[in-house]
Design an enzyme around this catalytic site. Structure first.
Site, PDB file in Angstrom:
ATOM      1  N   THR A   1       0.819  -1.223   0.000  1.00 39.19           N
ATOM      2  CA  THR A   1       0.000   0.000   0.000  1.00 39.19           C
ATOM      3  C   THR A   1       0.850   1.270   0.000  1.00 39.19           C
ATOM      4  OG1 THR A   1      -0.256  -0.514   2.353  1.00 39.19           O
ATOM      5  CG2 THR A   1      -2.182  -0.804   0.993  1.00 39.19           C
ATOM      6  N   ARG A   2       2.026   1.203   0.633  1.00 44.50           N
ATOM      7  CA  ARG A   2       2.855   2.417   0.710  1.00 44.50           C
ATOM      8  C   ARG A   2       3.505   2.772  -0.623  1.00 44.50           C
ATOM      9  NH1 ARG A   2       6.417   0.790   5.664  1.00 44.50           N
ATOM     10  NH2 ARG A   2       7.813   2.425   4.898  1.00 44.50           N
ATOM     11  N   MET A   3       3.400   1.864  -1.620  1.00 44.74           N
ATOM     12  CA  MET A   3       3.957   2.171  -2.942  1.00 44.74           C
ATOM     13  C   MET A   3       3.062   3.162  -3.698  1.00 44.74           C
ATOM     14  SD  MET A   3       6.793   0.494  -3.052  1.00 44.74           S
ATOM     15  CE  MET A   3       7.328   0.678  -4.740  1.00 44.74           C
TER      16      MET A   3
ATOM     17  N   ASN B   1       9.545  -0.628   0.477  1.00 39.86           N
ATOM     18  CA  ASN B   1       8.137  -0.447   0.864  1.00 39.86           C
ATOM     19  C   ASN B   1       7.527   0.852   0.353  1.00 39.86           C
ATOM     20  OD1 ASN B   1       7.680  -2.811   2.599  1.00 39.86           O
ATOM     21  ND2 ASN B   1       9.317  -1.923   3.812  1.00 39.86           N
TER      22      ASN B   1
END
Length: 248
Positions: free
Chosen positions: A15-17, A230
């Site tokens: 998700t942090r991408m 991440n």
């Protein structure tokens, strides 16, 4: 030489991408991140047929992005690292040794994994954990050893006492197991914890508690090799390191 297998964890969403793509197929120097882990596994002695990717989030996209002829198993629900490896239990079987690697560590070198295999075999370990010493170990699981330097346990940051948090040796999340011992430990794995997840590190505890074999670590000098990606910033950092390695 023992047969070398590799299970590569590639099911995460990332998700942090800030992207719709599964994390492991974001590209570093034009190549999906996970392909670096596959290449390193091959250098360490694993054949194509002995490499298994555990896929989950948008699994089809990962399968399309990977050019090598590897095996895929599906982790339908993300229930922790132990659960991911459990999904590959039939692949792991009882023969030879199994490396567990991450699909988001494009900086790991084949030479390092080959050394890990050789160390594991030479020392006749049941499990060998790849570790590094960090100036700032914040966020990583700590490797706890006794006064003789023998492995006791891995403790996560959130569960570590103040004294344990001062330990500099950290877990890379990469391991080698004797396949038969890994299969036995996986069959005993439970999700009896606050998160309701299956943790791969619990298999190490099972092996220790039941005296199934020796657990040891191999410390590497270059901490960059175990850096996970991440975020877009970390991907950029990994690309910069890869460029430097290739003299670009």
């Amino acid at each position: 030489m023992a047969r070398v297998k590799a299970v590569i964890l590639a099911a995460g969403k990332g998700t942090r991408m800030k992207s719709e793509l599964p994390k492991v197929i974001h590209k570093a120097l034009g190549k999906p991140m996970v392909e670096y882990s596959i290449a390193a596994a091959k250098e360490a002695g694993a054949e194509d047929a002995d490499i298994c990717l555990v896929v989950g989030h948008k699994a089809e996209l990962v399968k399309e992005a990977v050019t090598e002829n590897v095996t895929f198993v599906l982790q339908e629900e993300q229930l922790g690292t132990g659960h991911a490896v459990k999904c590959a239990q039939d692949f792991i079987g009882t023969e030879g040794i199994t490396m567990v690697l991450c699909g988001d560590t494009p900086l790991i070198k084949g030479y390092t994994l080959k050394k890990l295999v050789d160390t594991h075999v030479a020392e006749k370990n049941a499990i060998t954990v790849l570790t590094a010493n960090a100036d700032d170990p914040t966020g990583y699981g700590r490797i706890i050893k006794d006064s003789w330097g023998k492995f006791i346990k891995i403790v996560e940051q959130k569960d570590a006492t103040e004294e344990e948090q001062r330990v500099k040796e950290i877990n890379s999340g990469m391991y080698i197991f004797n396949s038969d011992i890994l299969s036995e430990a996986l069959s005993k794995l439970t999700n009896d914890n606050a998160q309701g997840e299956y943790y791969l590190t619990d298999t190490i505890e099972i092996v220790k508690n039941e005296n199934l074999g020796e657990v040891a670590t191999m410390v590497i000098d270059d901490i960059d090799e175990i850096k996970g990606v991440n975020s877009p910033e970390q991907l950029q950092e990994a690309e910069d390191i890869l460029k430097k390695r290739e003299g670009k």
